[in-house]
Structure formats: C-alpha cells, structure tokens
Design an enzyme around this catalytic site. Structure first.
Site, PDB file in Angstrom:
ATOM      1  NE  ARG A  14      20.269 -54.453 -14.982  1.00 14.11           N
ATOM      2  CZ  ARG A  14      20.895 -54.315 -16.126  1.00 14.11           C
ATOM      3  NH1 ARG A  14      22.210 -54.315 -16.178  1.00 14.11           N
ATOM      4  NH2 ARG A  14      20.210 -54.202 -17.249  1.00 14.11           N
ATOM      5  NE  ARG A  32      30.984 -48.642 -27.932  1.00 15.95           N
ATOM      6  CZ  ARG A  32      30.147 -48.803 -26.904  1.00 15.95           C
ATOM      7  NH1 ARG A  32      28.978 -49.413 -27.077  1.00 15.95           N
ATOM      8  NH2 ARG A  32      30.466 -48.358 -25.702  1.00 15.95           N
ATOM      9  CB  SER A  50      30.031 -44.629 -17.458  1.00 16.41           C
ATOM     10  OG  SER A  50      29.159 -44.633 -18.568  1.00 16.41           O
ATOM     11  CG  ASP A  69      25.362 -54.764 -18.737  1.00 16.47           C
ATOM     12  OD1 ASP A  69      24.981 -53.896 -17.925  1.00 16.47           O
ATOM     13  OD2 ASP A  69      25.731 -54.488 -19.900  1.00 16.47           O
ATOM     14  CE  LYS A 129      25.085 -50.365 -15.528  1.00 12.60           C
ATOM     15  NZ  LYS A 129      25.792 -49.683 -16.602  1.00 12.60           N
ATOM     16  CD  GLN A 144      25.492 -46.482 -21.280  1.00 12.31           C
ATOM     17  OE1 GLN A 144      24.947 -45.553 -20.679  1.00 12.31           O
ATOM     18  NE2 GLN A 144      24.918 -47.664 -21.421  1.00 12.31           N
ATOM     19  NE  ARG A 200      19.633 -46.508 -17.288  1.00  8.18           N
ATOM     20  CZ  ARG A 200      20.276 -47.315 -18.110  1.00  8.18           C
ATOM     21  NH1 ARG A 200      19.636 -47.851 -19.136  1.00  8.18           N
ATOM     22  NH2 ARG A 200      21.550 -47.572 -17.932  1.00  8.18           N
ATOM     23  N   GLY A 239      19.828 -46.936 -22.640  1.00 12.36           N
ATOM     24  CA  GLY A 239      20.759 -45.916 -22.154  1.00 12.36           C
ATOM     25  C   GLY A 239      21.928 -45.745 -23.109  1.00 12.36           C
ATOM     26  CE  LYS A 273      21.644 -54.389 -24.697  1.00 17.46           C
ATOM     27  NZ  LYS A 273      21.753 -53.153 -23.914  1.00 17.46           N
TER      28      LYS A 273
HETATM   29  C1  S3P Z   1      27.486 -50.119 -22.319  1.00 16.27           C
HETATM   30  C2  S3P Z   1      28.108 -49.756 -21.159  1.00 16.27           C
HETATM   31  C3  S3P Z   1      27.611 -50.140 -19.823  1.00 16.27           C
HETATM   32  C4  S3P Z   1      26.606 -51.292 -19.876  1.00 16.27           C
HETATM   33  C5  S3P Z   1      25.614 -51.115 -20.977  1.00 16.27           C
HETATM   34  C6  S3P Z   1      26.301 -51.000 -22.329  1.00 16.27           C
HETATM   35  C7  S3P Z   1      28.049 -49.645 -23.591  1.00 16.27           C
HETATM   36  O1  S3P Z   1      26.991 -49.015 -19.250  1.00 16.27           O
HETATM   37  O2  S3P Z   1      25.937 -51.431 -18.652  1.00 16.27           O
HETATM   38  O3  S3P Z   1      24.721 -52.229 -21.019  1.00 16.27           O
HETATM   39  O4  S3P Z   1      27.673 -50.170 -24.658  1.00 16.27           O
HETATM   40  O5  S3P Z   1      28.875 -48.715 -23.561  1.00 16.27           O
HETATM   41  P1  S3P Z   1      27.871 -47.874 -18.502  1.00 16.27           P
HETATM   42  O6  S3P Z   1      28.823 -47.374 -19.485  1.00 16.27           O
HETATM   43  O7  S3P Z   1      26.913 -46.810 -18.097  1.00 16.27           O
HETATM   44  O8  S3P Z   1      28.477 -48.576 -17.333  1.00 16.27           O
END
Ligand code: S3P
Length: 443
Positions: free
Chosen positions: A357, A34, A174, A326, A353, A176, A129, A101, A29
């Site tokens: 969780r 990306r 994170s 995750d 999340k 993200q 979130r 997210g 995913k």
């Molecule tokens: C992800 C980063 C994680 C993960 C999410 C996917 C990503 O979140 O929990 O399912 O693709 O960068 P965080 O970066 O908020 O920890």
C-alpha cells in the site's frame, strides 16, 4: 481449488456534491471474523446481528461451516452452532480465504488446536502475503506445516490436541498475530501470553472475555502482556457487530473534501485502538464529531459527523499507525487537498497488506498530479488545496486502494479512474450505492 479472479471492472469518480446524508455502514470486518470463529469454538449457538456480508467474512463463514460448525443466516441474524474448543472436524476440501489475511491468520490459530490437516488457499494477493509471522509462534505451540519451508498460501497445516502454551513478544505490531496466538492459547494446556509493545486492536481480548474465557491484560515496562488461560470453555453468545470505522472513513473523508458537504455515519465502532484516523483528521482542522457516544456489545460506538473543512498538513506519528493502519490510503488521498505537507511515519506494515500500500498509494497520487514521496517507512504528501486528477490508479487487488482513490476523484478537477473495483466486494459491497446516495458521481 484456488480463488479465480473476476474480470476487472474499472470505474471513474468525478467532481460531485455537496455530499449530504445520514447513513449506516456495514458491520466491522475484524469483529465479524472473530464472532464467527469464537462462535465455532463455543458450545451452543452464537447469534450475530450486523455481520459484515462481504466476501472476506463470507469465506470465514464457509470455513467454519466446513469445519463442522454451521454458520447459517436466519432472518437478519447469523447463527453459528459451535462445536466447543478443540471440537471442530476435518474439512472435506480446501479452505478458501479469498483476499483475507485476517480470515487466514486467525483461522490458523483455530486449526492449531485440532489434530487434523487443512489445506488453506487464497487469491493472488493473499498468496503473496507473509504467513511466517503467524506460523512462527504457532509452530512453537505445536502446529505442523506440512509444506516445510513454505511461508505463503497455499499451505497445508496440521494442528494438535496437545498444544503447548507460550510467552510470545510480537516482533511486528499485528492484531492478527496476537489473535491467532490467543485463540490457539484457548486450547493449550496452561497460560499463553502475548506481549505487545504497541497497542493493536483488542477485539479478540474483548470478545474472548465476553464468551467466558479468562483473559487478563497488564502493562509492565511499557509493554502490554495479554494472558489467556488454556483448556478454556467458551459459551455461545449474542453478538451485535458495530459499523466498521474503516469503511465509514471513505464517506467521512469524502465529506471533508467536497465543498458544502455534511455526512453522518451512525453506529460506528469508536474503540480507541481503531480511531487514529479521526484524531488525525481533527488535527488537520477537519470538522469531525463523535455524537451520541454509547456502548453496544462490549464495544464503544458513536455517530460520526464530518463537514467540509479547510484542511492543513500535519505530521502523523509512528505510534499512531496501528490504530489507523487500514486508513492511510484514504488519508493520503485527502491530504492532497490540504494546505502543506502531511508526513506519515512508521508505515512498514503497509507494505504487506492486500498490496504494497505504500507503493500503490504513492503511485496513485503521482498518476493524478499529486507530489508525494516515500523515504524508508515514511510517506509525505504535498497538499496544494486542490488536485488535478485525470490519472488511472493501479489497484493490485486492493479494495482500500480502489476506494481511497475513488474518494479523491470526488473533489479533483478531472475524474480519477481506478483500474478495477471488483475487489471492493471483499469488504464493502455497498460502497458505490451508499456513496451515490450521498451525492457522489461515478462513470
Ligand atoms: C486486522 C488487523 C490488521 C488490519 C486488518 C484487520 C484484524 O492487520 O490491517 O485489516 O482484524 O486483526 P495486522 O494485524 O496484520 O496489522
């Protein structure tokens, strides 16, 4: 427009097995999101093989299309026709990210470099979130939030063609946030640096380099500094998405707890920023092997084989959390079948999340007769070698809570029920079919 919830579809899993087979799981995913976004920012066409065709990623595909970079499936390849960095166009309507997210936060980094306004919306889970973690650095770079003071979706944001580069130390581990800042940094005038104390998944850095951006990483005082050069030009590339280790986790964990099982998942991403679960399973005495290790599209992959094993409780250190963030729900579910306590530390991020969780996992365990406690950011599960089951788990729109407890039910004495399964389609639509193919029983 905001996502409308589907009617809940409960499901129970029951004692099954043995689970046997050699299968593939859908594409990762994180890498799928990306590839679509960097493809949209590149010049020329990006061809993506193995893209995860689940709701979260399809929402990102619709979003890049709405931003003027059409993502279209031709045969079994997705093609994104990029507009170049800073070359996307204002969408005609809201961008709907559903449950995702990752889609939302990374796209904020994309939008930051464009001088137009976008309204971003999502489902009930996503609308709860926190977005401040990504808005804070992006605002420093020049992103405007038109709903001042608001930190959750729906949100209207406006980017700029004059982004300012920053040095930003992540306050939370994170990927993200790191990725949003690095993507915005592509379009800033100068070098943008993200500093991380704990290594998080590095797919953005890897893919940026692959698309031709200048990215360097260096470790200084125990922290990693990742720097991207601005005013970058990306070139459309061919991407092959490896199997998602977070999806493979359910099949492999099921094999560990269902007597007599042996399951192999082929072509799974084994980037070490993602394999904390597998390290932990081995420490628990799990017979888990990485076979045929190789590299594909700049990422390490392997076939992962798991066989039924007698598990023992272990302590999972906080430092490992980012590499398996995750996977805690499914680890907690199978830790109930181990002998002894499994102590999982450093789980603060689990609270933000798709659901809280930490609370949802503990509640699901309690509902099925498993002793578990949450103390601060630590979850402790008391393993007794077997699980009674018979309970119903509240999933709170969280796909991983649903799949984790459906996994637990495959070896418990009585069936385990989850109150909804519709949201499994956000990440792993083929979950039930693949599991049934291995011998799992649901009703
Ligand atoms: C992800 C980063 C994680 C993960 C999410 C996917 C990503 O979140 O929990 O399912 O693709 O960068 P965080 O970066 O908020 O920890």
């Amino acid at each position: 427009m905001t996502s409308t919830p589907a009617a809940p579809q409960p499901l129970s899993s029951r004692a099954s097995g043995p689970l046997e087979g050699m299968v593939r799981v859908p594409g990762d995913k994180s890498i799928s999101h990306r590839a679509l976004m960097l493809g949209a920012l590149a010049t020329g066409v990006t061809r993506i093989k193995g893209l995860l065709e689940a709701e979260d990623v399809l929402n990102t595909a619709h979003s890049v299309t709405a931003l003027g970079a059409p993502a279209v499936k031709t045969g079994d390849v997705w093609e994104v026709t990029g507009r170049g960095t800073g070359g996307l166009v204002e969408p005609a309507g809201d961008l709907d990210f559903g449950n995702s997210g990752t889609g939302t936060r990374l796209m904020m980094g994309v939008i930051a470099g464009h001088s137009f306004t976008v309204r971003m919306v999502g489902d009930a889970s996503l609308s709860r979130r926190p977005m401040s973690r990504v808005l804070k650095p992006l605002k420093q770079m020049g992103l405007e939030v038109l709903d001042e003071g608001k930190e959750t979706l729906p949100l209207r944001v406006r980017g700029t063609a004059d982004l300012v580069p920053i040095d930003y130390e992540l306050p939370v581990p994170s990927a993200q946030v790191k990725s949003a800042v690095l993507i915005a940094g592509l379009m800033a005038a100068g070098e943008t640096t993200v500093i991380e104390r704990e290594a998080t998944r590095d797919h953005t850095e890897r893919m940026l380099r692959y698309f031709g951006a200048e990215v360097r990483s260096e470790v200084r005082d125990g922290k990693t500094r990742i720097t991207v050069k601005g005013d970058a030009e990306l070139e459309g590339r061919d991407v092959t998405v490896p199997g998602d280790p977070s999806s493979a986790a359910f099949l492999l964990c099921a094999a560990l707890i269902v007597p007599g099982s042996e399951v192999t998942v082929e072509g799974v991403l084994v980037n070490e920023t993602r394999t904390g679960l597998y390290t932990t399973l081995r420490e628990m005495g799990g017979d888990v092997a990485f076979l045929n290790e190789r590299e594909e599209g700049g990422e390490p992959i392997a076939d992962i084989r798991a066989r039924f094993s007698k598990l023992r409780g272990v302590r999972v250190p906080a430092a490992r959390a980012p590499s398996m963030i995750d996977e805690y729900p499914v680890l907690a579910a199978i830790a109930a079948f181990a002998e002894g306590e499994t102590v999982m530390e450093g789980l603060a991020e689990l609270k933000v999340k798709e659901s809280d969780r930490l609370a949802a996992t503990a509640a699901g365990l309690h509902a099925n007769g498993v002793e578990a406690r949450v103390e601060g950011d630590t979850l402790t599960v008391r393993g007794r070698g077997k699980v009674k089951g018979g309970g119903t788990v509240a999933t709170h729109l969280d796909h991983r809570i649903a799949m984790a407890f459906l996994t637990m039910g495959l070896a418990s004495e009585e069936p385990v029920t989850v109150d909804d399964t519709t949201m499994i389609a956000t990440s792993f639509p083929a979950f039930r079919g693949l599991m049934e193919g291995l011998g799992a029983r649901y009703a």
